[in-house]
Scaffold this active site. Structure first.
Site, PDB file in Angstrom:
ATOM      1  N   HIS A  56      -3.019   0.603   8.339  1.00 36.04           N
ATOM      2  CA  HIS A  56      -1.741   1.103   8.399  1.00 36.04           C
ATOM      3  C   HIS A  56      -1.626   2.396   7.310  1.00 36.04           C
ATOM      4  O   HIS A  56      -1.262   3.404   7.624  1.00 36.04           O
ATOM      5  CB  HIS A  56      -0.653   0.035   7.659  1.00 36.04           C
ATOM      6  CG  HIS A  56       0.521   0.474   7.466  1.00 36.04           C
ATOM      7  ND1 HIS A  56       1.659  -0.165   8.132  1.00 36.04           N
ATOM      8  CD2 HIS A  56       1.121   1.282   6.445  1.00 36.04           C
ATOM      9  CE1 HIS A  56       2.803   0.393   7.518  1.00 36.04           C
ATOM     10  NE2 HIS A  56       2.322   1.296   6.793  1.00 36.04           N
ATOM     11  N   GLU A  57      -2.482   2.226   6.294  1.00 34.77           N
ATOM     12  CA  GLU A  57      -2.605   3.459   5.315  1.00 34.77           C
ATOM     13  C   GLU A  57      -3.426   4.451   5.654  1.00 34.77           C
ATOM     14  O   GLU A  57      -3.049   5.469   5.365  1.00 34.77           O
ATOM     15  CB  GLU A  57      -3.107   2.785   3.918  1.00 34.77           C
ATOM     16  CG  GLU A  57      -2.415   1.905   3.241  1.00 34.77           C
ATOM     17  CD  GLU A  57      -0.853   2.002   3.133  1.00 34.77           C
ATOM     18  OE1 GLU A  57      -0.550   3.144   2.875  1.00 34.77           O
ATOM     19  OE2 GLU A  57      -0.142   1.252   3.096  1.00 34.77           O
TER      20      GLU A  57
ATOM     21  N   CYS B  38       7.053  -1.034   5.780  1.00 36.74           N
ATOM     22  CA  CYS B  38       6.716   0.337   5.263  1.00 36.74           C
ATOM     23  C   CYS B  38       7.662   0.837   4.364  1.00 36.74           C
ATOM     24  O   CYS B  38       8.763   0.698   4.813  1.00 36.74           O
ATOM     25  CB  CYS B  38       6.296   1.278   6.345  1.00 36.74           C
ATOM     26  SG  CYS B  38       5.748   2.967   5.898  1.00 36.74           S
ATOM     27  N   LEU B  39       7.284   1.188   3.096  1.00 37.71           N
ATOM     28  CA  LEU B  39       8.261   1.746   2.183  1.00 37.71           C
ATOM     29  C   LEU B  39       8.755   3.218   2.805  1.00 37.71           C
ATOM     30  O   LEU B  39       9.924   3.656   2.348  1.00 37.71           O
ATOM     31  CB  LEU B  39       7.412   2.034   1.131  1.00 37.71           C
ATOM     32  CG  LEU B  39       7.052   1.033   0.165  1.00 37.71           C
ATOM     33  CD1 LEU B  39       6.220   1.288  -0.991  1.00 37.71           C
ATOM     34  CD2 LEU B  39       7.949  -0.100  -0.150  1.00 37.71           C
TER      35      LEU B  39
ATOM     36  N   GLN C 268       3.185   9.837   1.739  1.00 38.84           N
ATOM     37  CA  GLN C 268       4.381   9.180   1.585  1.00 38.84           C
ATOM     38  C   GLN C 268       5.271   9.638   0.052  1.00 38.84           C
ATOM     39  O   GLN C 268       6.063   9.497   0.000  1.00 38.84           O
ATOM     40  CB  GLN C 268       4.244   7.581   1.510  1.00 38.84           C
ATOM     41  CG  GLN C 268       4.036   6.911   2.723  1.00 38.84           C
ATOM     42  CD  GLN C 268       3.773   5.379   2.501  1.00 38.84           C
ATOM     43  OE1 GLN C 268       2.671   4.883   2.153  1.00 38.84           O
ATOM     44  NE2 GLN C 268       4.610   4.591   2.821  1.00 38.84           N
TER      45      GLN C 268
ATOM     46  N   GLY D 180       0.886  -1.233  -0.243  1.00 39.43           N
ATOM     47  CA  GLY D 180       0.026  -0.005   0.036  1.00 39.43           C
ATOM     48  C   GLY D 180       0.786   1.232  -0.106  1.00 39.43           C
ATOM     49  O   GLY D 180       2.026   0.988   0.325  1.00 39.43           O
TER      50      GLY D 180
ATOM     51  N   HIS E 295      -1.298   6.758   8.174  1.00 38.26           N
ATOM     52  CA  HIS E 295      -0.460   7.486   7.325  1.00 38.26           C
ATOM     53  C   HIS E 295      -1.024   8.723   6.906  1.00 38.26           C
ATOM     54  O   HIS E 295      -0.707   9.986   7.284  1.00 38.26           O
ATOM     55  CB  HIS E 295      -0.015   6.731   5.888  1.00 38.26           C
ATOM     56  CG  HIS E 295       1.389   6.034   5.968  1.00 38.26           C
ATOM     57  ND1 HIS E 295       2.520   6.559   6.666  1.00 38.26           N
ATOM     58  CD2 HIS E 295       1.527   4.590   5.556  1.00 38.26           C
ATOM     59  CE1 HIS E 295       3.294   5.523   6.176  1.00 38.26           C
ATOM     60  NE2 HIS E 295       2.734   4.605   5.795  1.00 38.26           N
TER      61      HIS E 295
END
Ligand SMILES: [Zn+2]
Length: 182
Positions: free
Chosen positions: A144-145, A102-103, A54, A49, A148
């Protein structure tokens, strides 16, 4: 389409709240291009995701997809889901620990408690209202998203920072350590 630059932990944009997108702008060329670029960026880096913050865009847009993913070999498949202006409601009190990466926190994994089932209300990329129920890994990725978009990263949710691991050490010492139920 373009691969976007991904902000890493420490960049203030990850700590800011993304703004809701006016619904009448969802179908605009700019937003459609952003969505396409976010999908391409997620694919390029094998993410499950990616949220607006991000890629330095403080709008409430996230993309989620899990195909056969080398970063999450055991993860179930999740079809491409475009999430705009999300509202997430837990469907029970049940919380489960599970591994996340996480990226924006490259090469790390940590054990994170999440609700096991949530309802997601949002808009899709055609500006349709969407309401769906998600369980387990899909529910985890949604939380998670959405975090963010509220300036929260998974490390903030960890109950025990001692599980925070570099991926190389995680593969040696933690792979196969299952999540514990609360
Ligand atoms: Zn992330």
């Amino acid at each position: 389409m373009a691969i976007l630059k991904v902000a890493r932990l420490g960049h203030p944009v990850l700590r800011m709240k993304a703004e809701p997108l006016p619904v009448e702008k969802i179908r605009s060329a700019d937003v459609q291009r952003l969505i396409d670029d976010m999908v391409e960026t997620m694919h390029e880096y094998d993410g499950a995701g990616l949220a607006g913050n991000q890629v330095h865009e403080l709008v409430q847009v996230a993309v989620i997809e899990v195909e056969a993913n080398p970063r999450y070999p055991d993860a179930p498949v999740i079809p491409l889901t475009i999430v705009i202006n999300p509202m997430v409601t837990p469907l029970s009190e049940e919380i489960e620990d599970g591994w996340e990466g996480c990226l924006s926190v490259p090469d790390m994994r940590g054990m994170v408690p999440r609700y096991t089932a949530v309802r997601l209300d949002c808009y899709d990329r055609e500006a349709n209202r969407v309401s769906l129920l998600a369980k387990d890994f899909f529910a985890r990725v949604i939380q998670h998203e959405t975090d963010h978009l509220n300036g929260i990263v998974y490390i903030d949710r960890m109950r025990d920072l001692r599980t925070l691991s570099h991926i190389a050490e995680w593969n040696k010492h933690w792979l196969g350590v299952r999540e514990q139920n609360d």
